[in-house]
Design an enzyme around this catalytic site. Structure first.
Site, short mmCIF file in Angstrom:
data_model
loop_
_atom_site.label_atom_id
_atom_site.label_comp_id
_atom_site.label_asym_id
_atom_site.label_seq_id
_atom_site.Cartn_x
_atom_site.Cartn_y
_atom_site.Cartn_z
N HIS A 137 -61.36 -6.29 9.01
CA HIS A 137 -60.74 -6.08 7.69
C HIS A 137 -60.27 -7.46 7.24
O HIS A 137 -59.88 -8.28 8.07
CB HIS A 137 -59.56 -5.12 7.88
CG HIS A 137 -58.88 -4.70 6.61
ND1 HIS A 137 -58.00 -5.51 5.93
CD2 HIS A 137 -58.93 -3.54 5.92
CE1 HIS A 137 -57.55 -4.86 4.87
NE2 HIS A 137 -58.10 -3.67 4.84
N ASP A 214 -56.06 -5.95 15.99
CA ASP A 214 -55.70 -5.26 14.77
C ASP A 214 -55.86 -3.77 15.07
O ASP A 214 -56.98 -3.26 15.12
CB ASP A 214 -56.63 -5.71 13.63
CG ASP A 214 -56.36 -4.92 12.35
OD1 ASP A 214 -55.53 -3.99 12.38
OD2 ASP A 214 -56.99 -5.25 11.32
N GLN A 217 -56.33 0.95 12.70
CA GLN A 217 -57.11 2.19 12.71
C GLN A 217 -57.14 2.83 14.10
O GLN A 217 -57.83 3.83 14.30
CB GLN A 217 -58.55 1.93 12.24
CG GLN A 217 -58.68 1.38 10.83
CD GLN A 217 -58.45 2.43 9.74
OE1 GLN A 217 -58.28 3.62 10.02
NE2 GLN A 217 -58.43 1.98 8.50
N LYS A 240 -50.85 4.66 7.63
CA LYS A 240 -52.09 5.26 8.11
C LYS A 240 -51.84 6.24 9.25
O LYS A 240 -52.77 6.82 9.79
CB LYS A 240 -53.05 4.16 8.59
CG LYS A 240 -53.56 3.25 7.47
CD LYS A 240 -54.68 2.38 7.96
CE LYS A 240 -54.87 1.14 7.12
NZ LYS A 240 -55.57 1.37 5.84
N CYS A 380 -62.46 -3.78 1.94
CA CYS A 380 -61.83 -5.01 2.42
C CYS A 380 -62.55 -5.56 3.65
O CYS A 380 -61.90 -6.08 4.57
CB CYS A 380 -60.34 -4.81 2.72
SG CYS A 380 -59.38 -4.34 1.30
C1 PLP Z 1 -58.54 -2.38 10.27
C2 PLP Z 1 -57.48 -2.62 9.24
N1 PLP Z 1 -56.71 -3.71 9.32
C3 PLP Z 1 -55.73 -3.96 8.43
C4 PLP Z 1 -55.48 -3.09 7.39
C5 PLP Z 1 -54.40 -3.44 6.43
O1 PLP Z 1 -53.37 -2.53 6.42
P1 PLP Z 1 -52.20 -2.74 5.38
O2 PLP Z 1 -52.86 -2.74 4.04
O3 PLP Z 1 -51.29 -1.58 5.55
O4 PLP Z 1 -51.56 -4.04 5.68
C6 PLP Z 1 -56.28 -1.95 7.26
C7 PLP Z 1 -56.07 -0.99 6.17
O5 PLP Z 1 -56.45 -1.09 5.05
C8 PLP Z 1 -57.29 -1.71 8.21
O6 PLP Z 1 -58.07 -0.64 8.11
#
Ligand code: PLP
Lengths: 422, 152
Positions: A137, A214, A217, A240, A380
Site C-alpha cells: 500500500h 504493515d 490487513q 479496519k 493505493c
Molecule cells: C495494507 C494497508 N496499509 C496501510 C493502509 C493505510 O491505513 P490508514 O489509511 O488507516 O492509515 C491500508 C488501508 O487503506 C492498507 O490496506
C-alpha cells in the site's frame, strides 16, 4: 457449505445496524471492509458511554473524570497489547492510523540523521539499503521512498510472481548486508495475499536489519502474535478492525522505542522543559505528543473485546471458507480475471478482479445500483497495478459479517454489468 | 438509483466508438491529466490555427464516463473558434456542477447534455471533466507557445 464457519453470522449481523440499510430499494451488501470495516453497536456504545460519563483529558488532572479517562485510555493500550501478544503495554503507541505509524518509524531514521548521538541502528546514508515489496500500500512505500531520497539510502523491493505471491526466491539477493530495515506488508490490500514472514525475518536477522510489518490487513482478520512473528515493529489501524477512525497503532520492541527519536513533539511527551532544552518522556508517551484520540481508544478496546469474544481463529476460519466460496463463484463470471492468488490458500477474503472491456468505475457503479458496495480504483497500490498491467481493479472484500448470499448477489450483478457494456 | 439515466445510449455509443481518438501531429499544446482516485488518464493535444481549434487529438484510458466525455468534447470543439470552445468548456463545467438541477442546453451542448445525469453522482463528475481539464490546460500551453498570441 458454511459448515466450516464457527461464527454465528446472523447473530453477528444483528450487532451492525448499518447492515440493515437499504441502498435505494436494495438491501446493502457491504463488501468493502478492506477499505474500512463497519462498527458493531458495542463499539459505538462504549464510546458514547465514555463521552457521556467519563470524558476528560488524560494524564493532566487530579479530578475523578481525569482519572477515569486516563484509566480507560491506558486500559485500551493494555488490551491492544494483549491482543497482539506484545510483552508490554508500553510497547503500544497510539497514532492516528497505519499511515502515521509507518511515518513515525521512517522519521525515526530521518531524525537520527541529524543527531550525532543517535543509535547506529537508525543511522542511514548513501550505501545503506531499505527493503519493501512491490505489493505495498502506498502507506508502506512512500514514507520509505522519501526517507531514502533524503538520506541517500537505496530503496529496494521484493517482486511479485504472476500468481500474486511474493517472489521469495529473491529474498537473499534483495536483502543484503547493506540493508538496515525491511518493512513489508503482511496481508496485501489489493491482491489479498497473506505473505509468509519467516523467510524474510530470518534473512533480515542474518544481515542485522530491523524488520517490520504493515499489519493493517492482518490484525483485523487473522491471529497476530508479534512475539511469534519475531518482528521488530508492526503498524495497524483501528477502523479496519471494527473500531473507529482516528486511531492507529504502532507496536515496536521496547529497546527500539527507547532508542528512537520522537516524531511529533509538544505537550505530553516530555520529562523536563526549559527555554533551551527538553528531555523526553519514556515510550509510549514520547511518541504521543498532544491530546491523543481518547474516545477512539475506548472504541478500539471495545472492538478488540468483540474480536476476542469471537476468537480470531474462528474469524480466520470463516474468512478462509468465505474466500474459497468467493473465488469459486467469481471464476464462473464470463470475462472476469482475478488479480492475485486464485486459490484460498495463503490469501485473505479480499479479491481483486477485472472484467474484459468494462472499466472498474463502471462495474462499481452498476453494483452500487444493486446495493452492493465494493471498491474500485488502484487501491493505493499503483505499483501492484502496474505489475499486472492494469490501471484499476474492482475489489470485493469480506469480513466476519458477510454471507454467501451477498456473494451470490455480487456474481449475479456482475452478469448485469456485461449486459450494459456488452 | 436509475442506471439508465447515467448510462444513456449516447454515452455508451461514444464510449464504444470514440470520435477523434488517437494522438496526432501537429500540435502546439499537450496536457496529461490523471484522476488520482481511480487512475483514469488522458493525454490530449491541441492544434491551433489562427483563432480556430484545428485539431484536438487524445489518447485515454478510463471508465465509460471519462472516455465518452472526451469523445463528445472532440465533436463539440474540434474546428470551433477558440472563444466558442472556451464557452462550451464553461457551459459543460457548469452543467457538471449542477448536482442534477440542470438539463443543459441541447442547442449548444449537443450530445453533451446526456451527461446531465452524471452531475448527480459526485464521484463521477471528475471523470466527466477529465478530458475538458486536459483541453483547457493544453490550450493554455498552446497559446503560450504561439508568439504574440498571449498579448493579442
Ligand atoms: C495494507 C494497508 N496499509 C496501510 C493502509 C493505510 O491505513 P490508514 O489509511 O488507516 O492509515 C491500508 C488501508 O487503506 C492498507 O490496506
Amino acid at each position: 457449505m458454511e459448515a466450516a464457519s464457527k461464527l454465528d453470522v446472523e447473530a453477528i449481523r444483528a450487532d451492525f445496524p448499518i447492515l440493515q440499510r437499504r441502498i435505494g430499494d436494495k438491501p446493502l451488501a457491504y463488501l468493502d471492509s478492506a477499505a474500512t470495516s463497519q462498527k458493531p453497536v458495542q463499539v459505538v456504545e462504549a464510546m458514547r458511554r465514555f463521552t457521556d460519563y467519563s470524558n476528560a483529558n488524560i494524564s493532566r488532572s487530579v479530578h475523578t473524570l481525569g482519572a477515569e479517562a486516563t484509566e480507560a485510555y491506558e486500559g485500551a493500550r493494555a488490551k491492544v497489547a494483549a491482543f497482539i501478544g506484545a510483552p508490554s503495554p508500553d510497547e503500544v503507541v497510539f497514532t492516528k492510523n497505519s499511515t502515521e505509524s509507518i511515518n513515525l518509524m521512517a522519521y525515526a531514521f530521518q531524525n537520527a540523521a541529524f543527531d550525532a548521538a543517535a543509535d547506529p541502528r537508525f543511522k542511514l546514508g548513501p550505501g545503506d539499503e531499505v527493503v519493501v515489496t512491490e505489493m505495498e500500500h502506498h502507506a508502506n512505500l512512500i514514507p520509505w521512498q522519501q526517507l531514502c531520497r533524503r538520506t541517500g539510502a537505496t530503496l529496494k523491493w521484493i517482486g511479485i510472481t504472476d500468481a500474486g505471491r511474493l517472489d521469495v526466491d529473491t529474498v537473499d539477493e534483495v536483502i543484503t548486508e547493506r540493508c538496515k530495515v525491511v518493512s513489508f506488508v503482511h496481508v496485501a490490500n489489493l491482491l489479498g495475499t497473506v505473505n509468509p514472514t519467516s523467510q524474510i525475518t530470518r534473512r533480515a536477522r542474518e544481515v542485522g536489519a530491523l524488520v517490520g510489518l504493515d499489519a493493517s490487513q492482518s490484525v483485523p482478520h487473522i491471529p497476530v502474535d508479534v512475539t511469534e512473528l519475531g518482528v521488530d515493529f508492526i503498524a495497524f489501524t483501528g477502523h479496519k478492525m471494527l473500531g473507529p477512525t482516528g486511531i492507529g497503532v504502532l507496536w515496536a520492541k521496547a529497546d527500539l522505542l527507547a532508542a528512537m527519536p520522537p516524531f511529533l513533539t509538544g505537550g505530553s511527551m516530555i520529562k523536563t522543559v526549559t527555554m533551551e532544552h527538553t528531555t523526553f518522556a519514556d515510550a509510549p508517551a514520547k511518541f504521543e505528543a498532544g491530546t491523543p484520540p481518547i474516545a477512539e481508544a475506548v472504541g478500539l478496546a471495545a472492538a478488540v473485546d468483540y474480536l476476542d469474544k469471537l476468537g480470531m481463529a474462528n474469524v480466520r476460519a470463516h474468512e478462509k471458507e468465505f474466500a474459497g466460496y468467493m473465488l469459486d463463484r467469481l471464476e464462473t463470471v464470463d470475462g472476469l480475471q482475478i488479480i492475485g492468488p486464485r486459490v484460498p490458500i495463503g490469501r485473505s477474503a479480499t479479491v481483486s478482479f477485472t472484467i474484459d472491456g468494462v472499466h472498474p468505475h463502471d462495474v462499481g457503479q452498476i453494483l452500487d445500483a444493486e446495493g452492493i458496495a465494493v471498491r474500485v480504483g488502484h487501491h493505493c497500490a499503483k505499483p501492484t497495478c502496474a505489475r499486472f498491467g492494469v490501471n484499476a481493479t474492482t475489489r470485493a472484500s469480506g469480513y466476519l459479517y458477510n454471507t454467501h448470499e451477498e456473494i451470490d448477489r455480487l456474481v449475479e450483478a456482475l452478469g448485469q454489468v456485461r449486459k450494459v457494456f456488452g | 438509483m436509475n442506471l439508465d439515466e447515467l448510462y444513456q445510449e449516447v454515452i455508451l455509443d461514444h464510449y464504444k466508438r470514440p470520435r477523434g481518438a488517437g494522438l496526432r501531429e501537429p500540435y502546439e499544446g499537450e496536457s496529461h491529466q490523471v484522476n488520482p482516485t481511480c487512475g483514469d488518464e488522458i493525454t490530449l493535444r491541441v492544434h491551433v490555427e489562427g483563432d480556430t481549434i484545428a485539431d484536438v487529438s487524445y489518447d485515454n484510458v478510463g471508465c465509460s464516463i471519462s472516455k465518452a466525455s472526451a469523445s463528445v468534447m472532440y465533436e463539440l470543439i474540434n474546428g470551433a473558434k477558440v472563444d466558442d470552445a472556451l464557452a462550451k468548456l464553461a457551459e459543460f463545467t457548469e452543467l457538471m456542477n449542477s448536482k442534477g438541477q440542470s438539463e443543459g442546453d441541447e442547442e449548444s451542448l449537443e450530445d453533451a447534455v446526456a451527461f446531465a445525469g452524471v452531475s448527480k453522482y459526485p464521484m463521477r463528475v471528475k471523470c466527466a471533466l477529465l478530458g475538458w481539464k486536459a483541453f483547457q490546460d493544453a490550450l493554455v500551453r498552446a497559446e503560450a507557445s504561439i508568439p504574440g498570441r498571449t498579448d493579442a
